[in-house]
Design a protein around this motif. Sequence first.
Motif, short mmCIF file in Angstrom:
data_model
loop_
_atom_site.label_atom_id
_atom_site.label_comp_id
_atom_site.label_asym_id
_atom_site.label_seq_id
_atom_site.Cartn_x
_atom_site.Cartn_y
_atom_site.Cartn_z
N ALA A 90 -4.41 -1.95 9.68
CA ALA A 90 -4.24 -2.37 8.29
C ALA A 90 -4.15 -1.14 7.39
O ALA A 90 -4.75 -0.10 7.67
CB ALA A 90 -5.41 -3.25 7.85
N SER A 91 -3.40 -1.24 6.32
CA SER A 91 -3.33 -0.18 5.32
C SER A 91 -2.98 -0.81 3.99
O SER A 91 -2.50 -1.94 3.94
CB SER A 91 -2.27 0.86 5.72
OG SER A 91 -1.00 0.25 5.75
N PHE A 92 -3.26 -0.08 2.91
CA PHE A 92 -2.93 -0.58 1.57
C PHE A 92 -2.92 0.57 0.58
O PHE A 92 -3.43 1.66 0.86
CB PHE A 92 -3.90 -1.67 1.12
CG PHE A 92 -5.33 -1.21 1.02
CD1 PHE A 92 -5.81 -0.59 -0.12
CD2 PHE A 92 -6.20 -1.40 2.08
CE1 PHE A 92 -7.12 -0.16 -0.21
CE2 PHE A 92 -7.50 -0.99 2.01
CZ PHE A 92 -7.96 -0.36 0.86
N THR A 93 -2.34 0.31 -0.58
CA THR A 93 -2.34 1.25 -1.69
C THR A 93 -2.75 0.51 -2.94
O THR A 93 -2.20 -0.55 -3.26
CB THR A 93 -0.94 1.87 -1.89
OG1 THR A 93 -0.54 2.52 -0.69
CG2 THR A 93 -0.95 2.88 -3.03
N LEU A 94 -3.74 1.05 -3.66
CA LEU A 94 -4.19 0.49 -4.93
C LEU A 94 -3.82 1.47 -6.04
O LEU A 94 -4.13 2.65 -5.95
CB LEU A 94 -5.70 0.26 -4.92
CG LEU A 94 -6.26 -0.64 -3.82
CD1 LEU A 94 -7.77 -0.70 -3.90
CD2 LEU A 94 -5.67 -2.03 -3.91
N VAL A 95 -3.18 0.97 -7.07
CA VAL A 95 -2.72 1.80 -8.17
C VAL A 95 -3.57 1.51 -9.41
O VAL A 95 -3.85 0.35 -9.72
CB VAL A 95 -1.22 1.54 -8.47
CG1 VAL A 95 -0.74 2.41 -9.60
CG2 VAL A 95 -0.40 1.77 -7.21
N ARG A 96 -3.97 2.56 -10.10
CA ARG A 96 -4.79 2.42 -11.31
C ARG A 96 -4.08 1.53 -12.33
O ARG A 96 -2.88 1.64 -12.54
CB ARG A 96 -5.04 3.81 -11.88
CG ARG A 96 -5.96 3.83 -13.07
CD ARG A 96 -6.20 5.29 -13.49
NE ARG A 96 -6.95 5.38 -14.69
CZ ARG A 96 -8.28 5.41 -14.74
NH1 ARG A 96 -8.96 5.35 -13.63
NH2 ARG A 96 -8.91 5.49 -15.89
N GLY A 97 -4.84 0.65 -12.96
CA GLY A 97 -4.30 -0.22 -14.00
C GLY A 97 -3.83 -1.57 -13.50
O GLY A 97 -3.55 -2.46 -14.30
#
Length: 130
Positions: A90-97
Motif C-alpha cells: 500500500a502507498s499514498f500521498t497526502l497534500v496539505r490543505g
Amino acid sequence: DELGGRLVDLDEALEVRRKRKARQEAELRAVRAAHSRVLAQRAAEDAALAAATTAAVELRAKQGAYTGAVEAKPFSLPNPGGGRDLLEKASFTLVRGRIYALIGRNGKGKSTLLRALASRLVGDIPPALT
C-alpha cells in the motif's frame, strides 16, 4: 456427540467426558496465548507511538511545522491478530490543505493503520510530522 445417544458403560462415558474437557482446555489455552500476543504487540505499538510523538514534538519545536506533502512509500500492514496482512504494498500521498477520510467496516484495520502511521512503523512517514 461421541456417544450418539446410545447406552454406554460408565468408563466409556467418563473417557469421552475427559477427552471433551481436555479439548476445551486446549482451545482456551490457545485463545489465551493469542490474547497475550496481541497485548504484547499493543504494548510495543504504544511504546513506539509515545517515542515517535515525543520525537516529532521536539523536531517541530526546533524546525517549525512540517508543511510538505506526506508520501508513504509502499508498505505492508500486518494483522495484529495474526493471519493475512491487512494491507500489502500500500502507498499514498497526502497534500496539505486537502481533507481525507478513512472509511471501512468494523474490524478492518482503520485504527491499526493510523496507529502504525503515527508510530512511524510503516510508510516512511517524516519524523517531524505531528
